[in-house]
Enzyme design. Structure first.
Site, PDB file in Angstrom:
ATOM      1  N   ASP A  30       0.845  -1.195   0.000  1.00 46.75           N
ATOM      2  CA  ASP A  30       0.000   0.000   0.000  1.00 46.75           C
ATOM      3  C   ASP A  30       0.889   1.257   0.000  1.00 46.75           C
ATOM      4  O   ASP A  30       1.914   1.303   0.685  1.00 46.75           O
ATOM      5  CB  ASP A  30      -0.922  -0.011   1.232  1.00 46.75           C
ATOM      6  CG  ASP A  30      -2.091   0.937   1.086  1.00 46.75           C
ATOM      7  OD1 ASP A  30      -3.228   0.462   0.956  1.00 46.75           O
ATOM      8  OD2 ASP A  30      -1.866   2.173   1.089  1.00 46.75           O
ATOM      9  N   ILE A  31       0.457   2.259  -0.732  1.00 47.82           N
ATOM     10  CA  ILE A  31       1.247   3.487  -0.855  1.00 47.82           C
ATOM     11  C   ILE A  31       1.184   4.325   0.436  1.00 47.82           C
ATOM     12  O   ILE A  31       2.086   5.128   0.690  1.00 47.82           O
ATOM     13  CB  ILE A  31       0.755   4.294  -2.086  1.00 47.82           C
ATOM     14  CG1 ILE A  31       1.854   5.186  -2.634  1.00 47.82           C
ATOM     15  CG2 ILE A  31      -0.511   5.069  -1.781  1.00 47.82           C
ATOM     16  CD1 ILE A  31       1.546   5.761  -4.013  1.00 47.82           C
ATOM     17  N   ASN A  87     -12.882  -3.865   2.579  1.00 52.20           N
ATOM     18  CA  ASN A  87     -13.859  -2.778   2.704  1.00 52.20           C
ATOM     19  C   ASN A  87     -14.831  -2.849   1.525  1.00 52.20           C
ATOM     20  O   ASN A  87     -14.406  -3.031   0.380  1.00 52.20           O
ATOM     21  CB  ASN A  87     -13.147  -1.424   2.703  1.00 52.20           C
ATOM     22  CG  ASN A  87     -12.306  -1.216   3.951  1.00 52.20           C
ATOM     23  OD1 ASN A  87     -12.681  -1.639   5.038  1.00 52.20           O
ATOM     24  ND2 ASN A  87     -11.156  -0.576   3.797  1.00 52.20           N
ATOM     25  N   GLY A  93     -15.505   2.834   4.041  1.00 51.16           N
ATOM     26  CA  GLY A  93     -14.337   3.625   3.667  1.00 51.16           C
ATOM     27  C   GLY A  93     -13.668   3.135   2.395  1.00 51.16           C
ATOM     28  O   GLY A  93     -12.545   3.537   2.095  1.00 51.16           O
ATOM     29  N   GLN A  94     -14.368   2.271   1.630  1.00 50.21           N
ATOM     30  CA  GLN A  94     -13.767   1.832   0.356  1.00 50.21           C
ATOM     31  C   GLN A  94     -13.553   3.037  -0.552  1.00 50.21           C
ATOM     32  O   GLN A  94     -14.497   3.780  -0.845  1.00 50.21           O
ATOM     33  CB  GLN A  94     -14.670   0.796  -0.345  1.00 50.21           C
ATOM     34  CG  GLN A  94     -14.051   0.281  -1.645  1.00 50.21           C
ATOM     35  CD  GLN A  94     -14.910  -0.745  -2.384  1.00 50.21           C
ATOM     36  OE1 GLN A  94     -16.064  -0.999  -2.024  1.00 50.21           O
ATOM     37  NE2 GLN A  94     -14.339  -1.310  -3.431  1.00 50.21           N
ATOM     38  N   HIS A 100     -10.173  -5.339  -3.256  1.00 48.29           N
ATOM     39  CA  HIS A 100      -8.827  -5.542  -2.695  1.00 48.29           C
ATOM     40  C   HIS A 100      -8.927  -5.911  -1.235  1.00 48.29           C
ATOM     41  O   HIS A 100      -9.738  -5.365  -0.493  1.00 48.29           O
ATOM     42  CB  HIS A 100      -7.964  -4.285  -2.865  1.00 48.29           C
ATOM     43  CG  HIS A 100      -8.610  -3.037  -2.353  1.00 48.29           C
ATOM     44  ND1 HIS A 100      -9.557  -2.343  -3.074  1.00 48.29           N
ATOM     45  CD2 HIS A 100      -8.468  -2.373  -1.180  1.00 48.29           C
ATOM     46  CE1 HIS A 100      -9.959  -1.301  -2.366  1.00 48.29           C
ATOM     47  NE2 HIS A 100      -9.317  -1.299  -1.201  1.00 48.29           N
ATOM     48  N   HIS A 102      -6.810  -5.894   2.261  1.00 49.98           N
ATOM     49  CA  HIS A 102      -5.640  -5.347   2.944  1.00 49.98           C
ATOM     50  C   HIS A 102      -5.073  -6.454   3.839  1.00 49.98           C
ATOM     51  O   HIS A 102      -5.830  -7.070   4.601  1.00 49.98           O
ATOM     52  CB  HIS A 102      -6.036  -4.187   3.860  1.00 49.98           C
ATOM     53  CG  HIS A 102      -6.703  -3.035   3.167  1.00 49.98           C
ATOM     54  ND1 HIS A 102      -6.078  -1.816   2.982  1.00 49.98           N
ATOM     55  CD2 HIS A 102      -7.946  -2.891   2.627  1.00 49.98           C
ATOM     56  CE1 HIS A 102      -6.911  -0.982   2.380  1.00 49.98           C
ATOM     57  NE2 HIS A 102      -8.053  -1.610   2.148  1.00 49.98           N
TER      58      HIS A 102
END
Ligand code: 5GP
Ligand code: ZN
Length: 114
Positions: A30-31, A87, A93-94, A100, A102
């Site tokens: 994740d960035i 999510n 909060g998607q 995806h 996490h």
């Protein structure tokens, strides 16, 4: 889908720190990590959210679960523990509408999540 950022990451049009890849799924860091380890696992096929998962593609979810321990091991958190989060929809909060999971770990997790 060319305007989907995660499709573009999986196609390597946008660079990412690749953790795992096979024909079906792609995992990358994740960035904006929310834990010392924060990796995303996505299907290579564009599926916007769990609510859009076609009945004949649920194998993708099984495959992600089958490979998650291997991906956790690659990140060094298989033994210490990790959380797998999906999510779905506005209240969750998607932000990115390409399914995806996490994988979060490397620190103690809190419950309930905020
Ligand atoms: P969501 O809130 O949709 O469940 O999570 C989306 C995640 O994608 C966020 O944790 C966000 O930091 C990550 N993300 C968004 N854009 C990029 C990107 O361009 N590259 C990477 N590696 N992660 C991204
Ligand atoms: Zn996509």
């Amino acid at each position: 889908m060319s305007d989907c950022i995660f499709c573009r990451i999986a196609a390597k049009e946008i660079p990412s720190k690749v953790v795992y890849e096979d024909d079906v799924i792609f995992a990358f860091d994740d960035i904006r990590p929310q834990a010392p380890v924060h990796t995303l696992i996505i299907p290579k096929a564009h599926i916007a959210s769990l609510n859009d998962m076609p009945d004949d593609r649920t194998d993708v979810i099984g495959h992600i679960f089958a490979k998650a321990p291997e991906i956790a091991a690659a990140k060094g958190i298989k033994a210490t523990g990790y959380r797998l989060v999906l999510n779905t929809g506005p209240d969750s909060g998607q932000d990115v509408f390409h399914v995806h999971f996490h994988i979060l770990g490397g620190r103690k997790m809190h419950w309930p999540p905020g």
